[in-house]
Design a protein around this motif. Structure first.
Motif, PDB file in Angstrom:
ATOM      1  N   LEU A 141       2.182   4.752  10.301  1.00  0.00           N
ATOM      2  CA  LEU A 141       2.113   4.821   8.847  1.00  0.00           C
ATOM      3  C   LEU A 141       1.123   5.890   8.416  1.00  0.00           C
ATOM      4  CD1 LEU A 141       1.920   0.996   8.083  1.00  0.00           C
ATOM      5  CD2 LEU A 141       3.953   2.461   7.893  1.00  0.00           C
ATOM      6  N   ALA A 142       1.486   6.640   7.390  1.00  0.00           N
ATOM      7  CA  ALA A 142       0.593   7.648   6.824  1.00  0.00           C
ATOM      8  C   ALA A 142       0.464   7.414   5.324  1.00  0.00           C
ATOM      9  CB  ALA A 142       1.129   9.054   7.081  1.00  0.00           C
ATOM     10  N   GLU A 143      -0.720   7.674   4.799  1.00  0.00           N
ATOM     11  CA  GLU A 143      -0.911   7.592   3.354  1.00  0.00           C
ATOM     12  C   GLU A 143      -0.004   8.618   2.673  1.00  0.00           C
ATOM     13  OE1 GLU A 143      -4.987   8.255   2.478  1.00  0.00           O
ATOM     14  OE2 GLU A 143      -5.644   6.286   3.182  1.00  0.00           O
ATOM     15  N   ARG A 144       0.638   8.219   1.600  1.00  0.00           N
ATOM     16  CA  ARG A 144       1.593   9.113   0.944  1.00  0.00           C
ATOM     17  C   ARG A 144       0.905  10.305   0.288  1.00  0.00           C
ATOM     18  NH1 ARG A 144       6.025   5.539  -2.257  1.00  0.00           N
ATOM     19  NH2 ARG A 144       6.931   7.621  -2.531  1.00  0.00           N
ATOM     20  N   SER A 145      -0.299  10.136  -0.190  1.00  0.00           N
ATOM     21  CA  SER A 145      -0.965  11.217  -0.909  1.00  0.00           C
ATOM     22  C   SER A 145      -1.655  12.209   0.011  1.00  0.00           C
ATOM     23  CB  SER A 145      -1.984  10.644  -1.895  1.00  0.00           C
ATOM     24  OG  SER A 145      -2.971   9.881  -1.213  1.00  0.00           O
ATOM     25  N   THR A 146      -2.172  11.735   1.145  1.00  0.00           N
ATOM     26  CA  THR A 146      -2.972  12.590   2.023  1.00  0.00           C
ATOM     27  C   THR A 146      -2.325  12.892   3.370  1.00  0.00           C
ATOM     28  OG1 THR A 146      -4.150  10.719   3.029  1.00  0.00           O
ATOM     29  CG2 THR A 146      -5.067  11.644   0.983  1.00  0.00           C
ATOM     30  N   GLY A 147      -1.389  12.048   3.794  1.00  0.00           N
ATOM     31  CA  GLY A 147      -0.805  12.205   5.116  1.00  0.00           C
ATOM     32  C   GLY A 147      -1.667  11.669   6.232  1.00  0.00           C
TER      33      GLY A 147
ATOM     34  N   GLN B 165       0.855  -1.187   0.000  1.00  0.00           N
ATOM     35  CA  GLN B 165       0.000   0.000   0.000  1.00  0.00           C
ATOM     36  C   GLN B 165       0.896   1.243   0.000  1.00  0.00           C
ATOM     37  OE1 GLN B 165      -2.084   0.691   3.784  1.00  0.00           O
ATOM     38  NE2 GLN B 165      -0.926  -1.000   4.677  1.00  0.00           N
ATOM     39  N   PRO B 166       0.427   2.342  -0.596  1.00  0.00           N
ATOM     40  CA  PRO B 166       1.265   3.543  -0.690  1.00  0.00           C
ATOM     41  C   PRO B 166       1.326   4.303   0.637  1.00  0.00           C
ATOM     42  CG  PRO B 166      -0.873   3.957  -1.696  1.00  0.00           C
ATOM     43  CD  PRO B 166      -0.864   2.505  -1.304  1.00  0.00           C
ATOM     44  N   VAL B 167       2.374   4.063   1.402  1.00  0.00           N
ATOM     45  CA  VAL B 167       2.513   4.652   2.731  1.00  0.00           C
ATOM     46  C   VAL B 167       3.921   5.203   2.916  1.00  0.00           C
ATOM     47  CG1 VAL B 167       0.762   3.182   3.812  1.00  0.00           C
ATOM     48  CG2 VAL B 167       3.148   2.420   3.721  1.00  0.00           C
ATOM     49  N   ARG B 168       4.077   5.962   3.975  1.00  0.00           N
ATOM     50  CA  ARG B 168       5.395   6.428   4.425  1.00  0.00           C
ATOM     51  C   ARG B 168       5.426   6.369   5.939  1.00  0.00           C
ATOM     52  NH1 ARG B 168       4.634  11.308   6.716  1.00  0.00           N
ATOM     53  NH2 ARG B 168       2.933  12.637   5.950  1.00  0.00           N
ATOM     54  N   ALA B 169       6.622   6.295   6.500  1.00  0.00           N
ATOM     55  CA  ALA B 169       6.772   6.344   7.949  1.00  0.00           C
ATOM     56  C   ALA B 169       6.432   7.742   8.443  1.00  0.00           C
ATOM     57  CB  ALA B 169       8.189   5.965   8.345  1.00  0.00           C
ATOM     58  N   ASP B 170       5.736   7.826   9.577  1.00  0.00           N
ATOM     59  CA  ASP B 170       5.301   9.114  10.110  1.00  0.00           C
ATOM     60  C   ASP B 170       5.992   9.433  11.435  1.00  0.00           C
ATOM     61  OD1 ASP B 170       3.525  11.447   9.959  1.00  0.00           O
ATOM     62  OD2 ASP B 170       2.571  10.567  11.721  1.00  0.00           O
ATOM     63  N   ARG B 171       5.866   8.570  12.402  1.00  0.00           N
ATOM     64  CA  ARG B 171       6.592   8.698  13.667  1.00  0.00           C
ATOM     65  C   ARG B 171       7.332   7.396  13.912  1.00  0.00           C
ATOM     66  NH1 ARG B 171       5.626  12.899  17.103  1.00  0.00           N
ATOM     67  NH2 ARG B 171       6.447  11.678  18.818  1.00  0.00           N
ATOM     68  N   LEU B 172       8.477   7.483  14.565  1.00  0.00           N
ATOM     69  CA  LEU B 172       9.380   6.337  14.610  1.00  0.00           C
ATOM     70  C   LEU B 172       9.993   6.171  15.990  1.00  0.00           C
ATOM     71  CD1 LEU B 172      11.949   5.536  11.851  1.00  0.00           C
ATOM     72  CD2 LEU B 172      12.752   5.794  14.193  1.00  0.00           C
ATOM     73  N   ARG B 173      10.140   4.930  16.414  1.00  0.00           N
ATOM     74  CA  ARG B 173      10.826   4.604  17.668  1.00  0.00           C
ATOM     75  C   ARG B 173      11.782   3.451  17.403  1.00  0.00           C
ATOM     76  NH1 ARG B 173       6.671   3.019  21.970  1.00  0.00           N
ATOM     77  NH2 ARG B 173       8.572   2.748  23.175  1.00  0.00           N
ATOM     78  N   ILE B 174      12.992   3.575  17.918  1.00  0.00           N
ATOM     79  CA  ILE B 174      14.029   2.567  17.672  1.00  0.00           C
ATOM     80  C   ILE B 174      14.524   1.987  18.990  1.00  0.00           C
ATOM     81  CG2 ILE B 174      16.343   2.147  16.752  1.00  0.00           C
ATOM     82  CD1 ILE B 174      15.927   4.407  14.817  1.00  0.00           C
ATOM     83  N   LYS B 175      14.611   0.662  19.039  1.00  0.00           N
ATOM     84  CA  LYS B 175      15.369  -0.045  20.061  1.00  0.00           C
ATOM     85  C   LYS B 175      16.457  -0.800  19.299  1.00  0.00           C
ATOM     86  CE  LYS B 175      11.544  -0.645  23.308  1.00  0.00           C
ATOM     87  NZ  LYS B 175      10.718  -1.620  24.075  1.00  0.00           N
TER      88      LYS B 175
END
Length: 412
Positions: free
Chosen positions: A64-70, A45-55
Protein backbone atom coordinates in the motif's frame (compact mmCIF):
# COMPACT_ATOMS: atom_id res chain seq x y z
CA UNK A 1 -20.20 -0.19 1.54
CA UNK A 2 -19.46 -0.41 5.23
CA UNK A 3 -18.94 -3.86 6.70
CA UNK A 4 -18.33 -4.89 10.31
CA UNK A 5 -14.89 -5.82 11.45
CA UNK A 6 -14.51 -9.58 11.79
CA UNK A 7 -12.32 -11.72 13.98
CA UNK A 8 -10.57 -14.25 11.72
CA UNK A 9 -9.96 -17.83 12.67
CA UNK A 10 -12.97 -18.33 14.94
CA UNK A 11 -15.43 -20.95 13.61
CA UNK A 12 -18.46 -18.83 14.41
CA UNK A 13 -17.43 -15.84 12.28
CA UNK A 14 -19.91 -15.01 9.50
CA UNK A 15 -17.14 -14.89 6.90
CA UNK A 16 -16.22 -18.54 7.44
CA UNK A 17 -19.61 -20.16 8.01
CA UNK A 18 -22.25 -18.28 6.02
CA UNK A 19 -23.89 -20.66 3.55
CA UNK A 20 -25.51 -17.91 1.48
CA UNK A 21 -22.32 -15.91 0.92
CA UNK A 22 -20.83 -16.00 -2.55
CA UNK A 23 -17.17 -16.08 -3.46
CA UNK A 24 -15.98 -13.25 -5.66
CA UNK A 25 -14.07 -14.19 -8.78
CA UNK A 26 -10.41 -13.31 -8.94
CA UNK A 27 -11.20 -10.74 -11.63
CA UNK A 28 -13.82 -9.02 -9.46
CA UNK A 29 -11.54 -9.04 -6.42
CA UNK A 30 -8.72 -7.59 -8.50
CA UNK A 31 -11.00 -4.75 -9.58
CA UNK A 32 -11.64 -3.97 -5.92
CA UNK A 33 -7.94 -3.83 -5.16
CA UNK A 34 -7.08 -1.68 -8.19
CA UNK A 35 -9.85 0.82 -7.44
CA UNK A 36 -8.03 3.28 -5.17
CA UNK A 37 -11.27 4.91 -4.00
CA UNK A 38 -12.82 1.58 -3.06
CA UNK A 39 -9.62 0.31 -1.40
CA UNK A 40 -9.27 3.53 0.59
CA UNK A 41 -12.89 3.28 1.74
CA UNK A 42 -12.45 -0.31 2.91
CA UNK A 43 -9.21 0.39 4.76
CA UNK A 44 -10.23 3.77 6.17
CA UNK A 45 -7.18 5.60 4.80
CA UNK A 46 -6.25 7.22 1.47
CA UNK A 47 -4.13 4.53 -0.19
CA UNK A 48 -3.58 2.79 -3.51
CA UNK A 49 -2.15 -0.58 -4.46
CA UNK A 50 1.57 -0.38 -5.25
CA UNK A 51 2.87 -3.89 -5.91
CA UNK A 52 0.63 -6.90 -6.35
CA UNK A 53 0.78 -10.69 -6.23
CA UNK A 54 -2.08 -12.99 -7.20
CA UNK A 55 -2.80 -16.62 -6.40
CA UNK A 56 -6.04 -17.21 -8.33
CA UNK A 57 -9.01 -18.06 -6.07
CA UNK A 58 -6.61 -18.13 -3.08
CA UNK A 59 -5.32 -14.63 -2.33
CA UNK A 60 -4.39 -11.22 -3.67
CA UNK A 61 -1.58 -9.47 -1.81
CA UNK A 62 -0.58 -5.83 -2.34
CA UNK A 63 1.74 -3.26 -0.86
CA UNK A 64 0.00 0.00 0.00
CA UNK A 65 1.16 3.52 -0.81
CA UNK A 66 -0.24 6.84 0.33
CA UNK A 67 -2.20 8.35 -2.55
CA UNK A 68 -0.80 11.85 -2.10
CA UNK A 69 2.89 11.05 -1.56
CA UNK A 70 3.45 7.53 -2.88
CA UNK A 71 5.15 6.59 0.41
CA UNK A 72 4.69 2.90 1.16
CA UNK A 73 2.69 2.40 4.36
CA UNK A 74 2.00 -1.33 4.62
CA UNK A 75 0.22 -4.23 2.98
CA UNK A 76 -3.25 -5.62 2.39
CA UNK A 77 -4.62 -8.89 1.12
CA UNK A 78 -7.89 -10.46 0.09
CA UNK A 79 -8.26 -14.07 1.24
CA UNK A 80 -10.64 -16.61 -0.27
CA UNK A 81 -12.30 -19.11 2.13
CA UNK A 82 -9.59 -21.70 1.40
CA UNK A 83 -7.02 -19.34 2.93
CA UNK A 84 -9.04 -17.66 5.70
CA UNK A 85 -6.86 -19.39 8.29
CA UNK A 86 -3.91 -17.25 7.18
CA UNK A 87 -5.56 -14.20 8.72
CA UNK A 88 -5.53 -15.80 12.16
CA UNK A 89 -1.98 -17.03 11.59
CA UNK A 90 -0.86 -13.44 10.94
CA UNK A 91 -2.42 -12.32 14.21
CA UNK A 92 -0.79 -15.15 16.16
CA UNK A 93 2.57 -14.38 14.56
CA UNK A 94 2.27 -10.71 15.52
CA UNK A 95 1.40 -11.71 19.10
CA UNK A 96 4.35 -14.10 19.32
CA UNK A 97 6.75 -11.41 18.09
CA UNK A 98 5.29 -8.68 20.25
CA UNK A 99 4.16 -6.69 17.22
CA UNK A 100 1.09 -4.64 16.45
CA UNK A 101 -1.63 -6.90 15.06
CA UNK A 102 -2.93 -6.35 11.52
CA UNK A 103 -4.98 -3.17 11.65
CA UNK A 104 -7.94 -4.35 9.57
CA UNK A 105 -9.55 -7.76 9.20
CA UNK A 106 -13.03 -7.63 7.74
CA UNK A 107 -15.46 -9.41 5.46
CA UNK A 108 -15.77 -8.03 1.93
CA UNK A 109 -17.32 -9.04 -1.39
CA UNK A 110 -19.25 -12.04 -0.10
CA UNK A 111 -17.06 -14.45 1.83
CA UNK A 112 -13.63 -12.92 1.22
CA UNK A 113 -11.57 -11.54 4.08
CA UNK A 114 -9.68 -8.29 3.76
CA UNK A 115 -6.67 -7.98 6.05
CA UNK A 116 -4.18 -5.12 6.29
CA UNK A 117 -1.20 -4.20 8.43
CA UNK A 118 2.07 -2.26 8.66
CA UNK A 119 5.22 -3.35 6.84
CA UNK A 120 6.85 -4.73 10.00
CA UNK A 121 3.88 -7.12 10.41
CA UNK A 122 4.14 -8.50 6.86
CA UNK A 123 2.95 -12.15 6.95
CA UNK A 124 6.26 -13.52 5.61
CA UNK A 125 8.74 -10.78 6.49
CA UNK A 126 7.67 -10.08 10.08
CA UNK A 127 9.90 -12.83 11.45
CA UNK A 128 13.08 -11.80 9.54
CA UNK A 129 12.44 -8.15 10.49
CA UNK A 130 11.97 -9.07 14.15
CA UNK A 131 15.08 -11.27 14.11
CA UNK A 132 17.20 -8.54 12.55
CA UNK A 133 15.95 -6.16 15.23
CA UNK A 134 16.69 -8.61 18.06
CA UNK A 135 20.18 -9.31 16.73
CA UNK A 136 21.00 -5.62 16.42
CA UNK A 137 21.20 -5.57 12.62
CA UNK A 138 18.19 -3.25 12.42
CA UNK A 139 17.29 -0.35 14.69
CA UNK A 140 14.38 2.05 14.59
CA UNK A 141 13.41 3.03 11.06
CA UNK A 142 10.84 5.24 9.36
CA UNK A 143 8.93 5.16 6.09
CA UNK A 144 11.54 7.45 4.54
CA UNK A 145 14.21 4.79 5.08
CA UNK A 146 12.33 2.26 2.95
CA UNK A 147 13.95 1.82 -0.46
CA UNK A 148 12.01 -1.15 -1.81
CA UNK A 149 9.24 -3.37 -0.52
CA UNK A 150 8.01 -6.48 -2.32
CA UNK A 151 5.32 -7.82 0.04
CA UNK A 152 6.09 -11.19 1.62
CA UNK A 153 9.36 -11.39 -0.33
CA UNK A 154 11.84 -8.60 0.29
CA UNK A 155 12.36 -5.38 2.20
CA UNK A 156 15.26 -3.00 1.46
CA UNK A 157 16.06 -0.24 3.95
CA UNK A 158 18.64 2.49 4.28
CA UNK A 159 20.44 2.06 7.60
CA UNK A 160 22.84 4.96 8.13
CA UNK A 161 25.47 4.72 5.41
CA UNK A 162 24.48 1.19 4.44
CA UNK A 163 21.65 -0.74 2.79
CA UNK A 164 20.00 -3.63 4.63
CA UNK A 165 18.20 -6.26 2.59
CA UNK A 166 15.77 -8.57 4.37
CA UNK A 167 14.39 -11.66 2.63
CA UNK A 168 11.47 -13.91 3.47
CA UNK A 169 13.46 -16.95 2.27
CA UNK A 170 17.01 -17.55 3.41
CA UNK A 171 19.42 -17.02 0.53
CA UNK A 172 23.16 -17.44 0.54
CA UNK A 173 24.10 -17.85 -3.12
CA UNK A 174 23.48 -14.23 -4.15
CA UNK A 175 25.58 -12.93 -1.27
CA UNK A 176 28.35 -15.43 -1.98
CA UNK A 177 28.54 -14.32 -5.61
CA UNK A 178 28.38 -10.66 -4.56
CA UNK A 179 31.25 -11.22 -2.12
CA UNK A 180 33.33 -13.04 -4.75
CA UNK A 181 32.83 -10.22 -7.26
CA UNK A 182 33.73 -7.47 -4.81
CA UNK A 183 37.42 -7.90 -5.58
CA UNK A 184 36.87 -8.04 -9.32
CA UNK A 185 34.21 -5.46 -10.23
CA UNK A 186 32.69 -2.21 -8.95
CA UNK A 187 29.96 -3.60 -6.69
CA UNK A 188 28.85 -2.25 -3.31
CA UNK A 189 30.98 -3.76 -0.55
CA UNK A 190 29.18 -6.30 1.62
CA UNK A 191 29.47 -5.37 5.27
CA UNK A 192 29.72 -8.52 7.32
CA UNK A 193 28.77 -8.43 10.97
CA UNK A 194 27.87 -10.94 13.65
CA UNK A 195 24.41 -9.40 13.85
CA UNK A 196 23.80 -10.02 10.14
CA UNK A 197 25.32 -13.50 10.32
CA UNK A 198 22.88 -14.41 13.10
CA UNK A 199 20.02 -13.65 10.72
CA UNK A 200 20.94 -16.92 8.97
CA UNK A 201 20.64 -15.92 5.33
CA UNK A 202 17.60 -13.68 5.75
CA UNK A 203 19.65 -10.45 5.80
CA UNK A 204 22.59 -8.83 4.06
CA UNK A 205 24.21 -5.43 4.55
CA UNK A 206 26.08 -3.48 1.89
CA UNK A 207 27.67 -0.07 1.67
CA UNK A 208 25.63 2.83 0.32
CA UNK A 209 26.87 3.73 -3.16
CA UNK A 210 25.92 6.53 -5.49
CA UNK A 211 22.91 8.83 -5.46
CA UNK A 212 20.34 6.83 -7.40
CA UNK A 213 20.02 4.02 -9.93
CA UNK A 214 20.48 4.53 -13.65
CA UNK A 215 16.75 4.12 -14.34
CA UNK A 216 16.19 7.47 -12.62
CA UNK A 217 18.84 9.35 -14.63
CA UNK A 218 17.30 11.12 -17.61
CA UNK A 219 19.86 13.59 -18.94
CA UNK A 220 22.83 13.62 -21.30
CA UNK A 221 24.86 11.70 -18.72
CA UNK A 222 22.99 8.52 -19.62
CA UNK A 223 24.93 8.11 -22.87
CA UNK A 224 28.35 7.96 -21.23
CA UNK A 225 26.97 5.90 -18.35
CA UNK A 226 25.36 3.39 -20.72
CA UNK A 227 28.67 2.88 -22.51
CA UNK A 228 30.29 2.14 -19.13
CA UNK A 229 27.44 -0.24 -18.32
CA UNK A 230 28.22 -2.19 -21.49
CA UNK A 231 31.87 -2.42 -20.49
CA UNK A 232 30.97 -3.45 -16.94
CA UNK A 233 28.68 -6.18 -18.20
CA UNK A 234 31.47 -7.53 -20.42
CA UNK A 235 33.71 -7.63 -17.35
CA UNK A 236 31.05 -9.53 -15.40
CA UNK A 237 30.76 -12.10 -18.18
CA UNK A 238 34.55 -12.50 -18.14
CA UNK A 239 34.57 -13.35 -14.42
CA UNK A 240 33.20 -16.88 -14.81
CA UNK A 241 36.59 -18.58 -14.66
CA UNK A 242 37.74 -16.41 -11.74
CA UNK A 243 35.19 -17.81 -9.31
CA UNK A 244 35.74 -20.84 -7.11
CA UNK A 245 34.57 -24.02 -8.88
CA UNK A 246 32.36 -24.87 -5.92
CA UNK A 247 30.54 -21.56 -6.23
CA UNK A 248 30.15 -21.94 -9.99
CA UNK A 249 28.72 -25.41 -9.41
CA UNK A 250 25.92 -23.96 -7.27
CA UNK A 251 24.73 -21.53 -9.96
CA UNK A 252 21.49 -22.21 -11.84
CA UNK A 253 21.91 -23.01 -15.52
CA UNK A 254 20.16 -21.04 -18.25
CA UNK A 255 17.04 -18.93 -17.96
CA UNK A 256 13.57 -20.44 -17.62
CA UNK A 257 12.16 -22.12 -20.71
CA UNK A 258 9.83 -19.68 -22.53
CA UNK A 259 7.04 -22.26 -22.41
CA UNK A 260 7.38 -22.46 -18.65
CA UNK A 261 7.37 -18.66 -18.40
CA UNK A 262 4.29 -18.48 -20.60
CA UNK A 263 2.50 -21.09 -18.49
CA UNK A 264 3.14 -19.15 -15.28
CA UNK A 265 1.59 -16.05 -16.84
CA UNK A 266 -1.26 -18.03 -18.41
CA UNK A 267 -2.19 -19.59 -15.06
CA UNK A 268 -3.00 -16.14 -13.68
CA UNK A 269 -4.48 -14.75 -16.87
CA UNK A 270 -6.91 -17.65 -17.36
CA UNK A 271 -9.09 -16.36 -14.51
CA UNK A 272 -8.60 -12.69 -15.40
CA UNK A 273 -8.51 -12.48 -19.20
CA UNK A 274 -8.75 -15.92 -20.93
CA UNK A 275 -8.01 -14.45 -24.37
CA UNK A 276 -4.66 -13.17 -23.06
CA UNK A 277 -3.87 -16.59 -21.55
CA UNK A 278 -4.29 -18.22 -24.96
CA UNK A 279 -2.11 -15.57 -26.58
CA UNK A 280 0.75 -15.87 -24.12
CA UNK A 281 0.91 -19.64 -24.57
CA UNK A 282 1.09 -19.11 -28.32
CA UNK A 283 3.93 -16.62 -27.94
CA UNK A 284 5.81 -18.91 -25.54
CA UNK A 285 5.73 -21.66 -28.15
CA UNK A 286 7.27 -19.39 -30.78
CA UNK A 287 10.53 -18.82 -28.89
CA UNK A 288 13.47 -21.25 -28.68
CA UNK A 289 13.99 -23.10 -25.41
CA UNK A 290 17.49 -21.66 -25.01
CA UNK A 291 19.78 -19.04 -26.52
CA UNK A 292 22.94 -20.45 -28.12
CA UNK A 293 26.29 -19.40 -26.76
CA UNK A 294 28.88 -20.35 -24.18
CA UNK A 295 27.44 -20.07 -20.66
CA UNK A 296 28.94 -17.16 -18.74
CA UNK A 297 28.27 -15.59 -15.37
CA UNK A 298 25.06 -13.62 -15.93
CA UNK A 299 23.37 -11.10 -13.67
CA UNK A 300 20.03 -12.68 -14.54
CA UNK A 301 17.90 -9.55 -14.14
CA UNK A 302 20.00 -6.89 -15.83
CA UNK A 303 18.35 -3.49 -16.23
CA UNK A 304 19.11 0.18 -15.45
CA UNK A 305 17.60 -0.07 -11.98
CA UNK A 306 20.28 -2.64 -11.09
CA UNK A 307 23.05 -0.11 -11.80
CA UNK A 308 23.80 2.46 -9.09
CA UNK A 309 24.92 5.90 -10.27
CA UNK A 310 26.77 8.84 -8.72
CA UNK A 311 26.02 12.26 -10.26
CA UNK A 312 29.21 14.06 -9.23
CA UNK A 313 31.61 11.49 -10.71
CA UNK A 314 29.55 9.41 -13.12
CA UNK A 315 30.70 6.27 -11.31
CA UNK A 316 28.53 3.16 -11.55
CA UNK A 317 28.18 0.00 -9.46
CA UNK A 318 26.41 -3.26 -10.27
CA UNK A 319 24.03 -4.54 -7.60
CA UNK A 320 21.36 -7.14 -6.74
CA UNK A 321 22.51 -10.64 -7.68
CA UNK A 322 19.37 -12.50 -6.60
CA UNK A 323 18.94 -14.08 -10.05
CA UNK A 324 22.58 -14.72 -10.90
CA UNK A 325 23.15 -17.76 -13.12
CA UNK A 326 25.17 -19.28 -15.96
CA UNK A 327 23.64 -18.44 -19.33
CA UNK A 328 24.42 -17.02 -22.75
CA UNK A 329 25.83 -13.49 -22.68
CA UNK A 330 22.98 -12.49 -24.99
CA UNK A 331 20.52 -13.06 -22.14
CA UNK A 332 21.90 -10.18 -20.05
CA UNK A 333 22.32 -7.91 -23.06
CA UNK A 334 18.78 -8.62 -24.23
CA UNK A 335 17.43 -7.95 -20.77
CA UNK A 336 18.97 -4.47 -20.76
CA UNK A 337 18.25 -3.68 -24.41
CA UNK A 338 14.58 -4.53 -23.88
CA UNK A 339 14.01 -1.63 -21.49
CA UNK A 340 16.26 1.20 -22.69
CA UNK A 341 15.46 3.73 -25.43
CA UNK A 342 16.53 2.70 -28.96
CA UNK A 343 18.95 5.63 -29.00
CA UNK A 344 21.03 3.96 -26.26
CA UNK A 345 21.14 0.46 -27.69
CA UNK A 346 24.13 0.94 -29.96
CA UNK A 347 25.98 2.75 -27.15
CA UNK A 348 25.52 -0.20 -24.80
CA UNK A 349 26.77 -2.69 -27.39
CA UNK A 350 29.75 -0.51 -28.33
CA UNK A 351 30.79 -0.44 -24.66
CA UNK A 352 30.38 -4.20 -24.45
CA UNK A 353 32.19 -4.81 -27.73
CA UNK A 354 35.31 -3.02 -26.49
CA UNK A 355 35.90 -5.98 -24.15
CA UNK A 356 34.02 -8.99 -25.54
CA UNK A 357 32.50 -10.11 -28.82
CA UNK A 358 28.89 -8.99 -29.19
CA UNK A 359 26.49 -11.93 -29.80
CA UNK A 360 24.82 -12.31 -33.20
CA UNK A 361 21.83 -10.14 -33.99
CA UNK A 362 19.34 -13.02 -34.06
CA UNK A 363 20.51 -14.12 -30.60
CA UNK A 364 20.11 -10.58 -29.26
CA UNK A 365 16.65 -10.28 -30.80
CA UNK A 366 15.56 -13.57 -29.28
CA UNK A 367 16.99 -12.51 -25.91
CA UNK A 368 14.99 -9.27 -26.05
CA UNK A 369 11.81 -11.25 -26.73
CA UNK A 370 12.56 -13.66 -23.86
CA UNK A 371 13.21 -10.78 -21.49
CA UNK A 372 9.97 -9.08 -22.46
CA UNK A 373 8.13 -12.37 -21.97
CA UNK A 374 9.62 -12.72 -18.48
CA UNK A 375 8.40 -9.20 -17.65
CA UNK A 376 5.03 -9.62 -19.34
CA UNK A 377 3.04 -9.50 -16.10
CA UNK A 378 4.83 -6.39 -14.78
CA UNK A 379 1.83 -4.08 -15.43
CA UNK A 380 -0.26 -6.40 -13.27
CA UNK A 381 2.44 -6.71 -10.59
CA UNK A 382 2.69 -2.93 -10.57
CA UNK A 383 -1.06 -2.67 -9.94
CA UNK A 384 -1.66 -0.65 -13.09
CA UNK A 385 -5.43 -0.38 -13.75
CA UNK A 386 -4.69 -0.48 -17.51
CA UNK A 387 -2.79 -3.76 -17.21
CA UNK A 388 -4.97 -5.58 -19.78
CA UNK A 389 -4.14 -3.13 -22.56
CA UNK A 390 -0.46 -3.05 -21.67
CA UNK A 391 -0.14 -6.84 -21.49
CA UNK A 392 -1.97 -7.24 -24.80
CA UNK A 393 0.27 -4.70 -26.52
CA UNK A 394 3.38 -6.33 -25.09
CA UNK A 395 2.33 -9.77 -26.32
CA UNK A 396 1.87 -8.37 -29.81
CA UNK A 397 5.38 -6.86 -29.66
CA UNK A 398 6.93 -10.14 -28.46
CA UNK A 399 5.21 -12.04 -31.25
CA UNK A 400 6.55 -9.57 -33.82
CA UNK A 401 10.10 -9.98 -32.48
CA UNK A 402 9.81 -13.78 -32.33
CA UNK A 403 8.88 -13.90 -36.03
CA UNK A 404 11.99 -11.92 -37.07
CA UNK A 405 14.46 -11.58 -34.17
CA UNK A 406 17.27 -10.39 -36.42
CA UNK A 407 15.22 -7.34 -37.41
CA UNK A 408 14.78 -6.31 -33.78
CA UNK A 409 18.57 -6.20 -33.47
CA UNK A 410 19.27 -4.77 -36.91
CA UNK A 411 20.72 -1.61 -35.39
CA UNK A 412 23.83 -3.55 -34.36
Amino acid sequence: MSLPTTTPGAPETPATTATTATTATTAAALSTVLDADRLSELLGQPVRADRLRIKPEVSILVSLAERSTGVVTGWARLLWPVSHSKAAQAERLADSLGLERPRVTRAVDGDLLLQSGPVHADPKLAEPIARATRQGALGAWEAGDLLRYNPSRRLVLRVGSAVLRLRARAEGLADDVHHALSGLLPVPRLLGSEAVARCEGHASLQQWCGDTDLAEVADDATVAATRRVGALLAELHSCTGMLEPGLVGRLPRQHPDPRDLAEVHAHQLEVLAPELAHGVREVGGMLPARIPGEPVLCHGDFSPDQVLYEYSTGRIWLTDFDRVRLASAAADLGSYLAVIPPSLRRVLLEGYGEHRAVPATDQLGTAIALSRLARLADPLRQADPSWRERVGAEMAAIKRIAEAPQEEAAWT
